[in-house]
Design a protein around this motif. Sequence first.
Motif, PDB file in Angstrom:
ATOM      1  N   GLU A 508      25.286  42.472  30.856  1.00 37.28           N
ATOM      2  CA  GLU A 508      24.044  41.721  31.040  1.00 37.28           C
ATOM      3  C   GLU A 508      22.806  42.516  31.392  1.00 37.28           C
ATOM      4  OE1 GLU A 508      23.825  39.046  34.200  1.00 37.28           O
ATOM      5  OE2 GLU A 508      25.936  39.907  35.115  1.00 37.28           O
ATOM      6  N   TYR A 509      23.185  43.776  32.000  1.00 39.49           N
ATOM      7  CA  TYR A 509      22.047  44.629  32.396  1.00 39.49           C
ATOM      8  C   TYR A 509      21.789  45.720  31.244  1.00 39.49           C
ATOM      9  CZ  TYR A 509      23.327  42.511  36.752  1.00 39.49           C
ATOM     10  OH  TYR A 509      23.617  41.752  37.710  1.00 39.49           O
ATOM     11  N   GLU A 510      22.533  45.735  30.083  1.00 35.56           N
ATOM     12  CA  GLU A 510      22.323  47.001  29.232  1.00 35.56           C
ATOM     13  C   GLU A 510      21.880  46.119  27.849  1.00 35.56           C
ATOM     14  OE1 GLU A 510      25.518  50.219  30.254  1.00 35.56           O
ATOM     15  OE2 GLU A 510      26.504  48.346  29.192  1.00 35.56           O
ATOM     16  N   TYR A 511      21.296  47.028  26.787  1.00 38.06           N
ATOM     17  CA  TYR A 511      20.826  46.428  25.709  1.00 38.06           C
ATOM     18  C   TYR A 511      21.624  46.876  24.358  1.00 38.06           C
ATOM     19  CZ  TYR A 511      16.151  45.435  28.099  1.00 38.06           C
ATOM     20  OH  TYR A 511      15.375  45.095  29.165  1.00 38.06           O
ATOM     21  N   TYR A 512      22.460  47.842  24.492  1.00 33.71           N
ATOM     22  CA  TYR A 512      23.310  48.138  23.351  1.00 33.71           C
ATOM     23  C   TYR A 512      24.818  48.367  23.595  1.00 33.71           C
ATOM     24  CZ  TYR A 512      18.906  49.303  21.067  1.00 33.71           C
ATOM     25  OH  TYR A 512      17.866  49.323  20.539  1.00 33.71           O
ATOM     26  N   ASP A 513      25.829  47.946  22.735  1.00 28.79           N
ATOM     27  CA  ASP A 513      26.974  48.573  22.931  1.00 28.79           C
ATOM     28  C   ASP A 513      27.277  50.142  22.795  1.00 28.79           C
ATOM     29  OD1 ASP A 513      27.775  45.927  22.698  1.00 28.79           O
ATOM     30  OD2 ASP A 513      28.381  46.091  20.708  1.00 28.79           O
ATOM     31  N   LYS A 514      28.278  50.660  23.409  1.00 33.57           N
ATOM     32  CA  LYS A 514      28.333  52.169  23.646  1.00 33.57           C
ATOM     33  C   LYS A 514      29.574  52.512  23.044  1.00 33.57           C
ATOM     34  CE  LYS A 514      25.483  52.145  28.039  1.00 33.57           C
ATOM     35  NZ  LYS A 514      25.595  52.576  29.280  1.00 33.57           N
ATOM     36  N   GLN A 515      29.513  53.986  22.529  1.00 37.92           N
ATOM     37  CA  GLN A 515      30.839  54.637  22.377  1.00 37.92           C
ATOM     38  C   GLN A 515      31.320  55.473  23.449  1.00 37.92           C
ATOM     39  OE1 GLN A 515      29.884  57.533  19.123  1.00 37.92           O
ATOM     40  NE2 GLN A 515      29.696  55.971  17.637  1.00 37.92           N
ATOM     41  N   GLU A 516      32.637  55.218  23.497  1.00 35.95           N
ATOM     42  CA  GLU A 516      33.562  56.043  24.843  1.00 35.95           C
ATOM     43  C   GLU A 516      34.400  56.632  24.118  1.00 35.95           C
ATOM     44  OE1 GLU A 516      35.745  54.019  28.363  1.00 35.95           O
ATOM     45  OE2 GLU A 516      33.635  53.779  28.600  1.00 35.95           O
ATOM     46  N   TRP A 517      34.566  58.043  24.394  1.00 36.32           N
ATOM     47  CA  TRP A 517      35.734  58.718  24.210  1.00 36.32           C
ATOM     48  C   TRP A 517      36.678  58.944  25.025  1.00 36.32           C
ATOM     49  CZ3 TRP A 517      35.163  62.846  20.176  1.00 36.32           C
ATOM     50  CH2 TRP A 517      34.272  62.671  19.055  1.00 36.32           C
ATOM     51  N   GLN A 518      37.917  58.760  24.821  1.00 33.89           N
ATOM     52  CA  GLN A 518      38.977  58.977  25.792  1.00 33.89           C
ATOM     53  C   GLN A 518      40.144  59.662  25.089  1.00 33.89           C
ATOM     54  OE1 GLN A 518      39.998  54.474  26.511  1.00 33.89           O
ATOM     55  NE2 GLN A 518      38.294  54.264  28.033  1.00 33.89           N
ATOM     56  N   PHE A 519      40.855  60.288  26.296  1.00 37.92           N
ATOM     57  CA  PHE A 519      42.282  60.941  26.109  1.00 37.92           C
ATOM     58  C   PHE A 519      43.157  59.696  25.536  1.00 37.92           C
ATOM     59  CE2 PHE A 519      46.285  61.993  27.380  1.00 37.92           C
ATOM     60  CZ  PHE A 519      46.760  63.199  26.544  1.00 37.92           C
ATOM     61  N   ASP A 520      43.874  59.936  24.472  1.00 43.55           N
ATOM     62  CA  ASP A 520      44.898  59.079  23.872  1.00 43.55           C
ATOM     63  C   ASP A 520      46.157  59.422  24.225  1.00 43.55           C
ATOM     64  OD1 ASP A 520      46.278  56.989  22.546  1.00 43.55           O
ATOM     65  OD2 ASP A 520      45.670  57.383  20.607  1.00 43.55           O
ATOM     66  N   ARG A 521      46.781  60.568  23.626  1.00 39.21           N
ATOM     67  CA  ARG A 521      48.155  60.992  23.926  1.00 39.21           C
ATOM     68  C   ARG A 521      48.181  62.682  23.476  1.00 39.21           C
ATOM     69  NH1 ARG A 521      47.974  58.369  19.026  1.00 39.21           N
ATOM     70  NH2 ARG A 521      49.141  59.593  17.159  1.00 39.21           N
ATOM     71  N   PHE A 522      49.083  63.204  24.152  1.00 40.41           N
ATOM     72  CA  PHE A 522      49.515  64.760  23.792  1.00 40.41           C
ATOM     73  C   PHE A 522      50.962  64.742  22.857  1.00 40.41           C
ATOM     74  CE2 PHE A 522      51.451  68.604  24.783  1.00 40.41           C
ATOM     75  CZ  PHE A 522      50.457  69.676  24.669  1.00 40.41           C
ATOM     76  N   GLU A 523      50.834  65.451  21.958  1.00 37.82           N
ATOM     77  CA  GLU A 523      52.083  65.513  21.132  1.00 37.82           C
ATOM     78  C   GLU A 523      52.322  67.010  20.875  1.00 37.82           C
ATOM     79  OE1 GLU A 523      52.034  63.348  17.504  1.00 37.82           O
ATOM     80  OE2 GLU A 523      51.823  61.225  18.302  1.00 37.82           O
ATOM     81  N   ILE A 524      53.586  67.369  20.876  1.00 34.60           N
ATOM     82  CA  ILE A 524      54.151  68.622  20.286  1.00 34.60           C
ATOM     83  C   ILE A 524      54.460  68.227  18.895  1.00 34.60           C
ATOM     84  CG2 ILE A 524      55.945  70.477  20.457  1.00 34.60           C
ATOM     85  CD1 ILE A 524      55.710  69.697  23.531  1.00 34.60           C
ATOM     86  N   SER A 525      53.957  69.091  17.808  1.00 33.58           N
ATOM     87  CA  SER A 525      54.039  69.006  16.681  1.00 33.58           C
ATOM     88  C   SER A 525      55.257  69.985  16.130  1.00 33.58           C
ATOM     89  CB  SER A 525      52.662  69.283  15.737  1.00 33.58           C
ATOM     90  OG  SER A 525      52.206  70.587  15.902  1.00 33.58           O
TER      91      SER A 525
END
Length: 949
Positions: A508-525
């Motif tokens: 309610e105090y902001e004007y726009y949606d935001k992008q948020e980058w997060q760590f998902d997972r770590f995989e050994i290929s």
Amino acid sequence: MKTTVQIKFILLIIQLFVVELAYSQRYQTSEEIISFCEQIDQDMRYVGELNLDSVPSLPIGIHKNFGEFGVTIAIDSANFHTNGAFFDAYMALEIPGMRNKLAFRATNIQFNPKGVIGGALSRLMLVSEHTIEMGPNINLVVPGDGTNYVEWDCNGFKAVNLKGIFEFSESIFEPIDGKEKVEASFEVYASDIRNILITTSISPFQLKGKKDFQFYIQDAVVDLSDEKNPNNAVFPSQYHEIYPSNINLWRGFYLKGIEIVLPESLSKGGERISIGANDLIIDNAGFSGEIFVNNLITREEGSMSGWPFSVTHLEVDFVCNKVVGGGIEGEIHLPPVEQSDLAYEAEIHENASGNLDYHFLVSFSEPLVMGPANAEFQLHPSSYLEVNVIDDRFLPKMVINGELSIKRNKTEIVGMDFQNITFLTTAPFITDGVFELTVPGDSSKMENFNIQLDRFYIHFSETAPVFGADVRLNLGKKPSDNSQSGLSLSVSSGFKIFTKITNVPKTEYEYYDKQEWQFDRFEISSIGLELKTGPMHLQGVLAFRRNDPDYGDGFYGSIFLAIEHVLDQPLTATFMGGKVDGFRYWFVDITAPIKIPLVGGVNINKIRGGASYHVEDTRSIETLVKAANQGSFAPPNAYLPNEEVGLSLRAGVGLDWANESIANADVLFSITFNSSGGLRELYFMGNIYCLVPRSARFTGNNKVKGAIVVHYDNMEKILDAQIDAEVNFSNVVQGNMNMHMYFSPDLWFVKLNTPSNPANVNLLGLAYINTYLMVGQNLEPSMPPPQMVMDLVGIQSATSRDPQAILTGDGFAHGSRVQMGGELSLGWQSFSIYGSLDVGAGYDLTIYNYGPNAHCQGEVGPIGMRGWYLQGQVYAYIGFALGIRGKIGGTNYDIKLLEAYLAMYLAGKLPKPTYVEGGVGVRATVIGIFTVNFHLNFSLGDDCQIVQT
């Protein structure tokens, strides 16, 4: 005294009567009034004031000066009535800044010894509506409705009252309130026409062709004065250059108070921002001025297509309807970056189409830390931010160059340079990017072990970027160059760091949606292992797949083991397994060295076996032949999961004769069932090498090799087999052959090579033999004779069968050709005599069943014998040359004493109809001067163009 005035008045009446008879006239139109007043000015029929002494000189003008301007009240037309004397008055008013004059008139003005009588009745009224051009882009419209008039008395002009509107041309302004034109209404009462300043308001507008800014003006001053400007007026610096001697000469609209709606790209919360501004101007050149504002947009309010940004300062300079400069300052936040925002500056320019361009400059002095991957970007000055305006929105793109390092838990990877990593606001979010490893040796660490980085990459996914690397861990002591002892252990691995990008709804105090980058997972290929000791060499790899479109979630592995004097031939194993689309699959293949003697001095030197379930071999027969030639049977990418394929079994052996240099071979048999248990397909593959040991299969020059692949598809009832053979004896004799057999319900053939790819033998480079043999359907057309034969004989095209007419029939085709030649020379010190010979011959023969419906075009009745028709061609040629070559005085020469070529060609078709054609040709040249060129052609019988009905 009173008696004297009355007598003068009586005499004046008498005189006016005479004047009335002589001069009486009323001027009706504006043009007539202006012309009459200009005539008075031209004749200078002026009086200082209107009195009894001046009236008898009608027509007259009461003239008054205002600096360089003068105004004249012109009087004419006296009339007499019982209640007094009356006359008409006119005025052509010129106001500074107007290109045309305003025409005023008053009729039946009463006059007595005291002067003009009537007050408001004596006003000079505007005769009609006037539209006056004040410049190329501004018109003044004043109506003739009684609101525009001039007041005067015996001393002449007193004041003028003007009321109307200013209209602005569509070439500079566009209305945004639904009106046809941008307007400014006004009303002014002025006694000094040199210094008319009018307060007005202007209807809302935007600049022509520019929707970036909108203007709402309530407090404006119209400057029609040459003597002064509005109080405290501030002009752009360029205007002092236009009016170098006197800025007071400027005329136009001075905007004391204005509301400006900024571009949509600088909006917040989806709503455009309005700001106030002062001291802007509008004139015939358009809109000019400077606007600026501080602390306009906070980071919570601003969004560049999802990237938060702020505007701490904005300024824009307008000159003559163009944006000539400006800029914005603030901070921009890159979603994957954790630390404080990046400061930016941007210049604002107007492009050729009238829209605004923004040229951004960002400070990259501090490193960027990407939170999801703990990746630190140390940026170079060549990094930049590019922002385009698309659909009234800022669309940013950041391109960075620099050095990259990753630190996460006990993993530290350093020594990576990168170029052109491009961040976007939409998927795939990161594009491009070139990485280069710059730090050699074991400089990086994983789980506190020193590792060597082999490769780093970014997978540009459509959902979120994936960071990956291939690393190697070295343990133990490497053997020296001069010693086979020692221990070397190397473990390699590939890993991926997956990120997750989410859209965080605004609060309610902001004007726009935001992008948020997060760590998902770590995989050994993948995991790789390589162990080397003195006698042993072990290699292995295990690769993992997750969400693979073909393999789903699964794994792939292979093992290689060799032990000196124990396993001279390596033991290998390949395996994979997983689950995709709801079904499980697996595959295993093992090759083990072994020594089993058989009869006749033949030994089994290795055995091979394997099995798979729900896995299909996707290779074509041609690829299998190539694999058999190379001794390779199971590359992992050749197998794909397929639920319709059931159990598959493979078994094979490697064979050596008593001396493996005499012959060695590999064979493999495979049987596959479908998912219901029935037979699906059979494979038999093998190769044999003669006169070369296994270790020199691909390097030795003296060898005979062959490969065979037989495939039976029980589902489609197709038998497809190919055999390849190659001979090479120290480049003295070389040759190759291919046989292809194919049988299906709709098509069959057996081909020992083809005309376009014949079997060949090369003897010392002096003789070449080519041949082919084909039996079956859909046979390839024969090749034409050598071009030299065609040219010598003078035949344009060779006789051949029609390939479109034989698609469904059976046939036989065979052809061979031989070519021999060389050169001999006998030389002395300064010259040599040489001779060359080139001989060749060949034939092609075809007998084909065209079917009972084939006939010659334009004729009735079948061809050949029950549809069988024979066609063929034979040709031969010989060419020889005799010459002298050498050097005289440092110059090379080559004189051909004799050069001659002879060719023969014969082609025929039979029987029914029978047709023969052919020819001979000769071309000879003596010493390059005398030339003989001769050919003779003949044909017998009727040629036939075969058609099907």
